[in-house]
Design an enzyme around this catalytic site. Structure first.
Site, PDB file in Angstrom:
ATOM      1  NE  ARG A 148      -0.526   0.294  -6.134  1.00  0.00           N
ATOM      2  CZ  ARG A 148       0.621  -0.676  -6.859  1.00  0.00           C
ATOM      3  NH1 ARG A 148       0.518  -1.658  -5.165  1.00  0.00           N
ATOM      4  NH2 ARG A 148       1.389  -0.496  -7.532  1.00  0.00           N
TER       5      ARG A 148
ATOM      6  CD  GLN B 187     -16.264  -1.903  -8.015  1.00  0.00           C
ATOM      7  OE1 GLN B 187     -16.296  -2.649  -7.115  1.00  0.00           O
ATOM      8  NE2 GLN B 187     -16.849  -1.214  -8.856  1.00  0.00           N
ATOM      9  CG  ASN B 188     -10.959   3.897  -8.933  1.00  0.00           C
ATOM     10  OD1 ASN B 188     -11.356   2.178  -9.135  1.00  0.00           O
ATOM     11  ND2 ASN B 188     -11.355   4.139  -9.266  1.00  0.00           N
TER      12      ASN B 188
ATOM     13  CE1 TYR C 271      -4.030  -1.851  -0.382  1.00  0.00           C
ATOM     14  CE2 TYR C 271      -3.786  -2.841   0.625  1.00  0.00           C
ATOM     15  CZ  TYR C 271      -4.675  -2.619  -0.301  1.00  0.00           C
ATOM     16  OH  TYR C 271      -5.134  -3.586  -0.928  1.00  0.00           O
TER      17      TYR C 271
ATOM     18  CB  THR D 169     -16.425  -1.933 -11.880  1.00  0.00           C
ATOM     19  OG1 THR D 169     -16.220  -2.712 -10.965  1.00  0.00           O
ATOM     20  CG2 THR D 169     -17.240  -1.720 -12.455  1.00  0.00           C
ATOM     21  CB  SER D 170     -14.296  -6.705 -14.290  1.00  0.00           C
ATOM     22  OG  SER D 170     -13.597  -7.063 -12.328  1.00  0.00           O
TER      23      SER D 170
ATOM     24  CG  ASP E 176      -8.087   6.658  -6.668  1.00  0.00           C
ATOM     25  OD1 ASP E 176      -8.486   7.262  -7.199  1.00  0.00           O
ATOM     26  OD2 ASP E 176      -7.484   5.714  -8.320  1.00  0.00           O
TER      27      ASP E 176
ATOM     28  CG  HIS F 196     -13.743  -1.484  -2.501  1.00  0.00           C
ATOM     29  ND1 HIS F 196     -13.864  -2.417  -3.782  1.00  0.00           N
ATOM     30  CD2 HIS F 196     -15.067  -2.186  -1.681  1.00  0.00           C
ATOM     31  CE1 HIS F 196     -15.045  -3.245  -3.646  1.00  0.00           C
ATOM     32  NE2 HIS F 196     -15.778  -3.278  -2.728  1.00  0.00           N
TER      33      HIS F 196
HETATM   34  P1  NAD Z   1     -10.879  -4.715 -12.469  1.00  0.00           P
HETATM   35  O1  NAD Z   1      -9.486  -4.239 -12.335  1.00  0.00           O
HETATM   36  O2  NAD Z   1     -11.409  -6.011 -11.907  1.00  0.00           O
HETATM   37  O3  NAD Z   1     -11.143  -4.222 -13.668  1.00  0.00           O
HETATM   38  C1  NAD Z   1     -11.556  -3.047 -14.454  1.00  0.00           C
HETATM   39  C2  NAD Z   1     -12.198  -2.713 -15.143  1.00  0.00           C
HETATM   40  O4  NAD Z   1     -11.887  -1.898 -16.303  1.00  0.00           O
HETATM   41  C3  NAD Z   1     -12.140  -4.135 -16.673  1.00  0.00           C
HETATM   42  O5  NAD Z   1     -13.719  -5.082 -16.917  1.00  0.00           O
HETATM   43  C4  NAD Z   1     -11.424  -3.334 -17.652  1.00  0.00           C
HETATM   44  O6  NAD Z   1     -12.192  -3.797 -18.602  1.00  0.00           O
HETATM   45  C5  NAD Z   1     -12.023  -2.580 -17.394  1.00  0.00           C
HETATM   46  N1  NAD Z   1     -11.280  -0.564 -17.717  1.00  0.00           N
HETATM   47  C6  NAD Z   1      -9.905  -1.072 -18.597  1.00  0.00           C
HETATM   48  N2  NAD Z   1      -9.389   0.143 -19.286  1.00  0.00           N
HETATM   49  C7  NAD Z   1     -10.709   1.240 -18.994  1.00  0.00           C
HETATM   50  C8  NAD Z   1     -10.636   2.316 -18.888  1.00  0.00           C
HETATM   51  N3  NAD Z   1     -10.210   3.558 -19.802  1.00  0.00           N
HETATM   52  N4  NAD Z   1     -11.929   2.709 -19.139  1.00  0.00           N
HETATM   53  C9  NAD Z   1     -13.022   2.366 -18.535  1.00  0.00           C
HETATM   54  N5  NAD Z   1     -12.933   0.676 -18.229  1.00  0.00           N
HETATM   55  C10 NAD Z   1     -11.962   0.300 -18.394  1.00  0.00           C
HETATM   56  O7  NAD Z   1     -11.499  -3.415 -11.308  1.00  0.00           O
HETATM   57  P2  NAD Z   1     -12.824  -3.307 -10.416  1.00  0.00           P
HETATM   58  O8  NAD Z   1     -14.397  -3.770 -11.177  1.00  0.00           O
HETATM   59  O9  NAD Z   1     -13.026  -2.110  -9.875  1.00  0.00           O
HETATM   60  O10 NAD Z   1     -12.631  -4.244  -8.784  1.00  0.00           O
HETATM   61  C11 NAD Z   1     -11.467  -4.211  -8.004  1.00  0.00           C
HETATM   62  C12 NAD Z   1     -11.128  -3.493  -7.191  1.00  0.00           C
HETATM   63  O11 NAD Z   1      -9.618  -3.011  -6.807  1.00  0.00           O
HETATM   64  C13 NAD Z   1     -11.888  -2.394  -6.617  1.00  0.00           C
HETATM   65  O12 NAD Z   1     -12.484  -3.628  -5.033  1.00  0.00           O
HETATM   66  C14 NAD Z   1     -11.022  -1.577  -5.691  1.00  0.00           C
HETATM   67  O13 NAD Z   1     -11.320  -0.785  -4.527  1.00  0.00           O
HETATM   68  C15 NAD Z   1      -9.608  -2.437  -6.244  1.00  0.00           C
HETATM   69  N6  NAD Z   1      -8.963  -0.906  -7.468  1.00  0.00           N
HETATM   70  C16 NAD Z   1      -8.810  -0.002  -6.622  1.00  0.00           C
HETATM   71  C17 NAD Z   1      -7.732   0.697  -7.527  1.00  0.00           C
HETATM   72  C18 NAD Z   1      -7.670   2.056  -7.675  1.00  0.00           C
HETATM   73  O14 NAD Z   1      -7.920   2.796  -6.317  1.00  0.00           O
HETATM   74  N7  NAD Z   1      -6.977   3.189  -9.020  1.00  0.00           N
HETATM   75  C19 NAD Z   1      -6.732  -0.025  -8.319  1.00  0.00           C
HETATM   76  C20 NAD Z   1      -6.908  -1.209  -8.537  1.00  0.00           C
HETATM   77  C21 NAD Z   1      -7.825  -2.218  -8.136  1.00  0.00           C
END
Ligand code: NAD
Length: 239
Positions: free
Chosen positions: A64, A96-97, A61, A184-185, A99, A114
């Site tokens: 990150r 869910q981010n 972290y 989000t996936s 950041d 999250h």
């Molecule tokens: P995930 O990685 O499972 O899915 C990411 C999704 O984003 C994918 O479906 C992909 O196709 C899509 N994607 C990729 N590039 C994109 C773009 N330019 N525009 C739009 N969509 C795009 O992520 P999730 O579903 O958010 O779940 C992951 C977990 O990890 C969350 O709980 C989150 O808290 C955490 N996380 C947070 C960060 C952050 O804060 N930036 C980064 C990584 C993971």
């Protein structure tokens, strides 16, 4: 894609995921190989990992945090902040981010379900609120303690822990007429269920991202493309 109208009676609920920050240079969670920035999730993002190896969790972290501090909001973050300013009192953002890029783009009515990278809290859940903490720790010795004696842990919801602010999120979904989901996936629960709850309450549901999410069938519109390219022109606010 023609623009999607937001009518005067609409209330908007937005859910964002890691993809919205991808164009800011922050890696998504499941990019392709099941690793997150080179780590296995079970080694760094579970209660068990914290008990076993708090130094390893803080190393992850801290990295990150260092990356997050360098990242800048992208056009997707600004488009959502702009939409909020056009919809006073009718816009709610759940991310869910972890950041802080939505806030830095100007979003105000939002929750981090999250957790937040820039905060820490007591590992003992002693009731004291999280504290702002931007430190990038080089070793566990540098990590502070709560007045109760517990070590500070990242203010992050680990896998297996309860997401934050769920009653407020459920209330907002129940009264939304339009749900926008981006980047989000559809693989992390309960967030992946939100679209089903919104549909059950009669809302229109729009997904934006380059690939179909796992829960694509629940959306009334799936708009394929990068959030930073699609979101700025997608919605037309009607007066
Ligand atoms: P995930 O990685 O499972 O899915 C990411 C999704 O984003 C994918 O479906 C992909 O196709 C899509 N994607 C990729 N590039 C994109 C773009 N330019 N525009 C739009 N969509 C795009 O992520 P999730 O579903 O958010 O779940 C992951 C977990 O990890 C969350 O709980 C989150 O808290 C955490 N996380 C947070 C960060 C952050 O804060 N930036 C980064 C990584 C993971």
């Amino acid at each position: 894609m023609p623009s999607i109208s937001i009518l005067p009676a609409d209330r908007v609920f937005v859910l964002t995921g890691a993809g919205v920050s991808a164009e800011s240079g922050l890696p998504t969670f499941r990019a392709s190989d099941g690793l997150w920035a080179g780590y296995r999730i079970e080694d760094v993002c579970t209660p068990d990992a914290w008990r076993r190896d708090p130094a390893g969790v803080w190393a992850f972290y801290s990295a990150r945090r260092a990356a997050g501090q360098k990242a800048q909001p992208n056009p997707a973050h600004f488009a959502l902040a702009g939409l909020e300013s056009q919809l006073p009192g009718r816009f709610f953002l759940c991310t869910q981010n972890v950041d802080g890029l939505h806030e830095r783009a100007g979003s105000t009515n939002l929750v981090h379900m999250h957790g937040e990278l820039a905060k820490s809290r007591c590992e003992r859940e002693c009731g004291r609120p999280p504290v702002e903490d931007h430190a990038v720790y080089a070793s566990l010795d540098e990590v502070g303690h709560c007045p109760c004696g517990g070590r500070l842990r990242p203010h992050i919801v680990f896998f297996g822990e309860m997401p934050l602010e769920m009653p407020r999120i459920e209330r907002e979904i129940g009264r939304a007429t339009l749900m926008i989901v981006a980047g989000t996936s559809g693989s992390v629960y309960p967030a992946a269920s939100f679209v089903h709850w919104a549909r059950a309450a009669g809302a229109r549901t729009v997904y934006v991202g380059p690939e179909e999410p796992l829960n694509a069938a629940a959306f009334t519109h799936v708009v394929k493309g990068k959030a930073g390219e699609v979101l700025p022109g997608l919605f037309q606010v009607e007066s």
